[in-house]
Design an enzyme around this catalytic site. Structure first.
Site, PDB file in Angstrom:
ATOM      1  N   PHE A  59      33.533  47.082  42.699  1.00 13.27           N
ATOM      2  CA  PHE A  59      34.683  46.565  43.072  1.00 13.27           C
ATOM      3  C   PHE A  59      35.941  47.499  42.828  1.00 13.27           C
ATOM      4  O   PHE A  59      35.869  47.560  41.465  1.00 13.27           O
ATOM      5  CB  PHE A  59      34.750  45.063  42.819  1.00 13.27           C
ATOM      6  CG  PHE A  59      36.195  44.470  43.286  1.00 13.27           C
ATOM      7  CD1 PHE A  59      36.109  44.000  44.847  1.00 13.27           C
ATOM      8  CD2 PHE A  59      37.340  44.565  42.907  1.00 13.27           C
ATOM      9  CE1 PHE A  59      37.252  43.545  45.275  1.00 13.27           C
ATOM     10  CE2 PHE A  59      38.601  44.231  43.427  1.00 13.27           C
ATOM     11  CZ  PHE A  59      38.541  43.570  44.675  1.00 13.27           C
TER      12      PHE A  59
ATOM     13  N   ASP B 161      36.708  53.781  36.976  1.00 10.82           N
ATOM     14  CA  ASP B 161      37.612  52.702  37.292  1.00 10.82           C
ATOM     15  C   ASP B 161      37.535  51.669  35.966  1.00 10.82           C
ATOM     16  O   ASP B 161      36.584  51.203  35.702  1.00 10.82           O
ATOM     17  CB  ASP B 161      37.078  51.852  38.350  1.00 10.82           C
ATOM     18  CG  ASP B 161      37.852  50.743  38.906  1.00 10.82           C
ATOM     19  OD1 ASP B 161      38.592  50.137  37.943  1.00 10.82           O
ATOM     20  OD2 ASP B 161      38.155  50.184  40.066  1.00 10.82           O
TER      21      ASP B 161
ATOM     22  N   LYS C  59      45.921  45.905  35.601  1.00 11.15           N
ATOM     23  CA  LYS C  59      45.430  44.681  34.975  1.00 11.15           C
ATOM     24  C   LYS C  59      46.136  44.389  33.542  1.00 11.15           C
ATOM     25  O   LYS C  59      47.201  44.349  33.408  1.00 11.15           O
ATOM     26  CB  LYS C  59      44.127  44.400  34.929  1.00 11.15           C
ATOM     27  CG  LYS C  59      43.366  44.066  36.112  1.00 11.15           C
ATOM     28  CD  LYS C  59      42.055  43.286  35.884  1.00 11.15           C
ATOM     29  CE  LYS C  59      41.124  43.227  37.213  1.00 11.15           C
ATOM     30  NZ  LYS C  59      41.561  42.407  37.988  1.00 11.15           N
TER      31      LYS C  59
HETATM   32  C1  PLP Z   1      36.929  47.181  38.916  1.00 11.81           C
HETATM   33  C2  PLP Z   1      38.258  46.886  39.487  1.00 11.81           C
HETATM   34  N1  PLP Z   1      38.955  47.880  39.926  1.00 11.81           N
HETATM   35  C3  PLP Z   1      40.320  47.484  40.652  1.00 11.81           C
HETATM   36  C4  PLP Z   1      40.742  46.281  40.686  1.00 11.81           C
HETATM   37  C5  PLP Z   1      42.010  45.995  41.442  1.00 11.81           C
HETATM   38  O1  PLP Z   1      41.987  45.192  42.482  1.00 11.81           O
HETATM   39  P1  PLP Z   1      43.064  44.720  43.136  1.00 11.81           P
HETATM   40  O2  PLP Z   1      43.714  45.850  44.036  1.00 11.81           O
HETATM   41  O3  PLP Z   1      42.814  43.576  43.777  1.00 11.81           O
HETATM   42  O4  PLP Z   1      44.457  44.471  42.171  1.00 11.81           O
HETATM   43  C6  PLP Z   1      39.853  45.068  40.220  1.00 11.81           C
HETATM   44  C7  PLP Z   1      40.344  43.703  40.183  1.00 11.81           C
HETATM   45  O5  PLP Z   1      39.423  42.856  39.797  1.00 11.81           O
HETATM   46  C8  PLP Z   1      38.738  45.430  39.487  1.00 11.81           C
HETATM   47  O6  PLP Z   1      37.919  44.438  38.730  1.00 11.81           O
END
Ligand code: PLP
Length: 265
Positions: free
Chosen positions: A7, A92, A121
Site C-alpha cells: 500500500f 516507503d 504520517k
Molecule cells: C506504507 C504507506 N505508504 C503511504 C501511505 C499514505 O497514504 P495516503 O496517500 O492515504 O496518505 C500509507 C498510509 O497508510 C502507508 O501505509
C-alpha cells in the site's frame, strides 16, 4: 516494480503503485508501468526485472498488507539486485519510519542504504507533512522549481517535523519503542498459545499483528466499544500500532480488553 499486498497511498501515482487490486478499483485510468511482484520473494523480483525496469519500491514491513515482515536478508537481496541491474531502491517508510520499528528509519535494521525513502504520517506528529529523501546524485535530478506544491515546505509543518525528529532522537522514544515492542510481542505470543484461532503473531517495534483464522472486523468493533482502538487489515490480521510512548501498564490494559474480547469468540 512494486510488491503484491503493498500500500503506497491514495494519489494517482501511489494508487497505481499499490499492489492490491481492491485499492486500485474504481480509479482507472491509472498510471502505466507498474508491475506487482510477490513480496518477500527475491527470485520473483529478479525474474520480473526487464530492461525497462527503473526502480523497485517496497515497504520494509507491509502495514496495510497485514503486518508482513519479510525474511532476514530480503532487503539486502533487493539492494544487491538493484546494484547489479542499475535500479533505484525506493523504500516507503511512511508507516514504519519515524521510530515505529525502534529505529528512526526501518531500513536501519537491515544495514543497507536505499536510494530514496518516502516519509509522512508520524513525521508531523499529527500535522500533515510528507517528504522524500534521496541520495545526493538522485536528488540532483530535481532542480529548484522543477517540482513543488503551494504548501510544500510550509513553516508550520516543517516546525512540527523538526520537533518530532528532535523528540524521537533525544527523548528516549526509540528505546521505549524497542522495549515495549518486545514486551507487546511476548504478550501477543501468550495470547496465541491461549487461542488456537490466532495463527501467527508478528511485527517489529510497535507495529504488530495477530493473524486470525477468521474475519477480525467484529473483534475490532467490540474492542472499540470497550474503549480500545485497534484495526484489522486484509480482513484477518488484527493490527496494533500504539503510540511510541506507550507504557507497560497501558499495554496490559489494552491487551486485557483484547483477551476479554477474544474469549467471547
Ligand atoms: C506504507 C504507506 N505508504 C503511504 C501511505 C499514505 O497514504 P495516503 O496517500 O492515504 O496518505 C500509507 C498510509 O497508510 C502507508 O501505509
Amino acid at each position: 516494480m512494486t510488491a503484491l499486498g503493498s500500500f503506497h497511498g491514495r494519489t494517482m501515482a501511489t494508487i497505481s503503485a499499490t499492489g492490491q487490486e481492491k485499492v486500485r478499483q474504481g480509479f482507472a485510468p491509472l498510471l502505466e508501468g507498474f508491475r506487482y511482484v510477490p513480496y518477500d520473494d527475491l527470485e520473483a523480483m529478479e525474474a520480473a526485472v526487464s530492461e525497462r525496469t527503473v526502480a523497485i519500491l517496497v515497504e520494509q514491513i507491509q502495514g496495510e498488507g497485514g503486518v508482513n515482515v519479510p525474511r532476514p536478508g530480503y532487503l539486502k537481496g533487493l539492494r544487491a539486485l538493484c546494484d547489479r541491474k542499475g535500479l533505484l531502491l525506493i523504500l516507503d517508510e511512511i508507516q514504519v519510519g519515524m521510530g515505529r520499528t525502534g529505529k528512526l528509519f526501518a531500513y536501519e535494521h537491515e544495514g543497507i542504504t536505499p536510494d530514496i525513502i518516502t516519509l509522512a504520517k508520524a513525521l508531523g506528529g499529527g500535522i500533515p507533512i510528507g517528504a522524500m529523501l534521496a541520495r545526493a546524485e538522485v536528488a540532483e535530478s530535481l532542480n529548484l522549481g522543477s517540482h513543488g506544491s503551494t504548501f510544500g515546505g510550509n513553516a508550520i509543518a516543517c516546525a512540527a517535523g523538526t520537533a518530532v525528529v528532535n523528540t524521537l532522537l533525544h527523548g528516549g522514544v526509540l528505546e521505549n519503542c524497542r522495549a515495549m515492542g518486545e514486551y507487546f510481542l511476548s504478550r501477543l505470543d501468550a495470547l496465541k498459545k491461549k487461542f488456537p484461532f490466532i495463527k501467527d503473531v508478528r511485527g517489529k517495534g510497535l507495529i504488530l499483528g495477530a493473524e486470525l483464522d477468521r474475519e477480525g472486523a467484529a473483534i475490532v468493533d467490540t474492542c472499540l466499544k470497550e474503549g480500545l482502538l485497534i484495526n484489522c487489515t486484509v480482513g484477518k490480521v488484527l493490527r496494533f500500532i500504539p503510540p511510541l510512548i506507550v507504557t507497560k501498564a497501558e499495554i496490559d490494559e489494552g491487551l486485557a480488553i483484547v483477551e476479554k474480547v477474544l474469549e467471547s469468540q
